[in-house]
Write a protein that holds these residues in place. Structure first.
Motif, PDB file in Angstrom:
ATOM      1  N   UNK B  50      89.721  20.721  55.190  1.00  0.00           N
ATOM      2  CA  UNK B  50      88.504  21.121  55.915  1.00  0.00           C
ATOM      3  C   UNK B  50      88.754  20.680  57.548  1.00  0.00           C
ATOM      4  N   UNK B  54      90.040  22.212  60.880  1.00  0.00           N
ATOM      5  CA  UNK B  54      89.335  21.544  62.264  1.00  0.00           C
ATOM      6  C   UNK B  54      90.199  21.153  62.976  1.00  0.00           C
ATOM      7  N   UNK B 127      85.781  26.193  45.884  1.00  0.00           N
ATOM      8  CA  UNK B 127      84.465  27.362  46.727  1.00  0.00           C
ATOM      9  C   UNK B 127      84.090  26.626  48.068  1.00  0.00           C
ATOM     10  N   UNK B 128      84.537  25.246  48.621  1.00  0.00           N
ATOM     11  CA  UNK B 128      83.833  24.663  49.646  1.00  0.00           C
ATOM     12  C   UNK B 128      85.153  25.476  50.719  1.00  0.00           C
ATOM     13  N   UNK B 130      87.162  28.190  50.614  1.00  0.00           N
ATOM     14  CA  UNK B 130      86.766  29.543  50.761  1.00  0.00           C
ATOM     15  C   UNK B 130      85.830  30.044  51.919  1.00  0.00           C
ATOM     16  N   UNK B 131      84.616  29.054  51.472  1.00  0.00           N
ATOM     17  CA  UNK B 131      82.954  29.391  52.243  1.00  0.00           C
ATOM     18  C   UNK B 131      83.246  28.651  53.910  1.00  0.00           C
ATOM     19  N   UNK B 132      84.448  27.610  54.391  1.00  0.00           N
ATOM     20  CA  UNK B 132      84.501  27.598  55.228  1.00  0.00           C
ATOM     21  C   UNK B 132      85.734  28.185  55.939  1.00  0.00           C
ATOM     22  N   UNK B 134      85.794  31.404  55.326  1.00  0.00           N
ATOM     23  CA  UNK B 134      85.256  33.084  55.734  1.00  0.00           C
ATOM     24  C   UNK B 134      83.964  32.509  57.385  1.00  0.00           C
ATOM     25  N   UNK B 135      83.713  31.663  56.534  1.00  0.00           N
ATOM     26  CA  UNK B 135      82.949  31.260  57.673  1.00  0.00           C
ATOM     27  C   UNK B 135      83.211  31.648  59.001  1.00  0.00           C
ATOM     28  N   UNK B 137      86.307  32.109  60.377  1.00  0.00           N
ATOM     29  CA  UNK B 137      86.832  33.862  60.898  1.00  0.00           C
ATOM     30  C   UNK B 137      85.968  34.279  60.940  1.00  0.00           C
ATOM     31  N   UNK B 138      84.772  34.537  60.144  1.00  0.00           N
ATOM     32  CA  UNK B 138      83.366  35.043  60.998  1.00  0.00           C
ATOM     33  C   UNK B 138      83.360  34.934  62.407  1.00  0.00           C
ATOM     34  N   UNK B 139      83.580  33.795  63.093  1.00  0.00           N
ATOM     35  CA  UNK B 139      82.846  32.949  64.479  1.00  0.00           C
ATOM     36  C   UNK B 139      83.670  34.282  65.586  1.00  0.00           C
ATOM     37  N   UNK B 140      85.152  34.048  65.176  1.00  0.00           N
ATOM     38  CA  UNK B 140      85.696  35.418  66.200  1.00  0.00           C
ATOM     39  C   UNK B 140      84.961  36.202  65.861  1.00  0.00           C
TER      40      UNK B 140
END
Lengths: 119, 140, 180
Positions: B50, B54, B127-128, B130-132, B134-135, B137-140
């Motif tokens: 992550x 970042x 899992x961690x 993936x969650x990062x 997706x989140x 990707x969703x920001x954009x």
């Protein structure tokens, strides 16, 4: 009495402050943080119960003979990781709610729902 | 952001990230002798990835670890764990009874714990990450 | 007074102060970062109470991953502040009643660090004395987690797996063709 129960009382104060954030704040992200505070206070409660005076960490060595109780450690270890996954699920839901309603404030979401019902 | 700050951030991360990943592996495989284990190692490994995503951008990180690969690892860890359990049934023991894995019970316990900790580590890290992803990707 | 007890007291007091700050803060960014500080303090507390494995996890998860995820969500939702609040009176009444009931419940609990507490007399001595013969690894937390209670841990891993599926369903892009 005070020294013997101080941990438990602080845990309850923390728990109630977390609970207060959950019920009094209408921002959904803050509610998740309130749940996190509540959750961590429960972790502290379990670990406080596992401590044995004069004991050491439950990794067996020749020098030590008294160890703290390893069972609550195991329970909390898994609970922490499960807790972050469920928080992440909550945060994902909040992101979706924000896309649908344009806000993460509970009261505003209710207002939007009611005006839609009337229309 | 100030370009100089970005340069410092990138150079420092280049030094830190390999150490973080190596430390995650140490925690994973040394968990039987010191503090550590699959849960911690998975989280630390994910934190390393992550951090990379970042600083250098999610696209760069996904060139090494694409979402499709990470998604497979989520299930692979659980399957490894449950597979050890099913394997012990086939070898004549109870579910997750490692003693039947090898002739010496202690070696068998070592092997069993090693495998399921590996399964836990793979799932938690995947899992961690993936969650990062997706989140982000969703920001954009 | 024992130095460990003193550290314990001061960490607990600091945690209470941090949560008071958390309640009063209006900025979501500040709240997310304060939550990280709270987690880090609790990790320190776990070390003083001999739970090194737990402290390790809490420091990596609470102060690391959770903060990143919270900041990610704030990036989605914007730093929009709470505009409305519910009435403050009713929640206060509820938490004071619940808190009083819970504190009444703690009065019967064994004091902190008591070696004769019921929790230390049932299965824990077996784990501590027999782990060397039965499992053969020094870290008892790992041997309980992975061997004695391996079935529980499988359940926990499946919970994490399910949470990931939930997040994938909520935020993931649809793959393949979609019928309209």
């Amino acid at each position: 009495m005070i020294a013997g129960h101080f941990n438990y009382w602080v845990v309850i104060v923390l728990m109630m402050m977390g609970f207060y954030i959950v019920v009094s704040d209408s921002n959904l992200i803050k509610k998740i943080i309130g749940l996190n505070v509540f959750q961590t206070s429960v972790f502290v409660l379990f670990i406080s119960m596992s401590k044995v005076k004069g004991g050491t960490a439950p990794i067996l060595t020749e020098e030590a003979s008294l160890y703290s109780n390893p069972l609550p450690h195991v329970l909390i270890l898994t609970a922490i990781v499960v807790g972050v996954s469920t928080s992440a699920l909550g945060l994902a839901l909040i992101s979706r709610i924000h896309r649908a309603y344009g806000t993460v404030d509970e009261t505003l979401i209710h207002e939007q729902d009611e005006t839609q019902d009337e229309a | 952001m100030d370009t100089r700050a970005v340069v410092i951030l990138r150079e420092v991360c280049k030094i830190i990230i390999p150490a973080v990943l190596l430390f995650a592996l140490y925690v994973q495989f040394h968990g039987e002798y010191g503090p550590g284990g699959g849960f911690q190692a998975g989280v630390i490994f994910a934190a390393g990835v992550i951090l990379y995503a970042l600083v250098f951008g999610r696209e760069t990180a996904q060139r090494i670890l694409p979402l499709t690969t990470v998604r497979i690892f989520i299930a692979a860890g659980v399957l490894l764990y449950a597979g050890v359990g099913v394997g012990t049934i086939f070898l004549g023991g109870n579910f997750l009874d490692y003693n039947v894995l090898l002739h010496d019970p202690k070696h068998a316990q070592h092997l069993g714990i090693f495998l399921i900790e590996l399964g836990v580590g793979i799932t938690v890290a995947a899992v961690m990450i993936t969650i990062f992803y997706l989140l982000d990707e969703f920001c954009e | 007074m024992d130095i460990a007890i003193l550290v314990n007291f001061s960490l607990l007091t600091l945690m209470m102060l941090v949560v008071v700050v958390l309640i009063r803060l209006k900025s979501l960014l500040g709240v997310a970062l304060t939550n990280g500080i709270y987690s880090l303090l609790s990790a320190g507390l776990f070390v003083t109470m001999d739970a090194v494995d737990v402290a390790f996890t809490e420091a990596a998860v609470g102060a690391g991953i959770t903060t990143v995820l919270l900041l990610g969500t704030i990036a989605v939702t914007g730093m929009e502040q709470t505009v409305s609040r519910h009435g403050k009176f009713l929640p206060l009444v509820v938490i004071f009643i619940t808190g009083a009931a819970l504190i009444y419940g703690t009065l019967d609990m064994p004091p902190f660090g008591d070696p004769k507490a019921p929790i230390h007399t049932h299965v824990a001595p077996h784990y501590l004395t027999e782990s060397t013969n039965e499992i053969g690894i020094p870290n008892v937390v790992t041997s309980v987690l992975a061997s004695y209670r391996g079935y529980d841990t499988l359940g926990e891993v499946i919970v994490i797996f399910t949470a990931a599926i939930g997040v994938l369903l909520l935020l993931g892009k649809t793959v393949g063709k979609r019928n309209k």
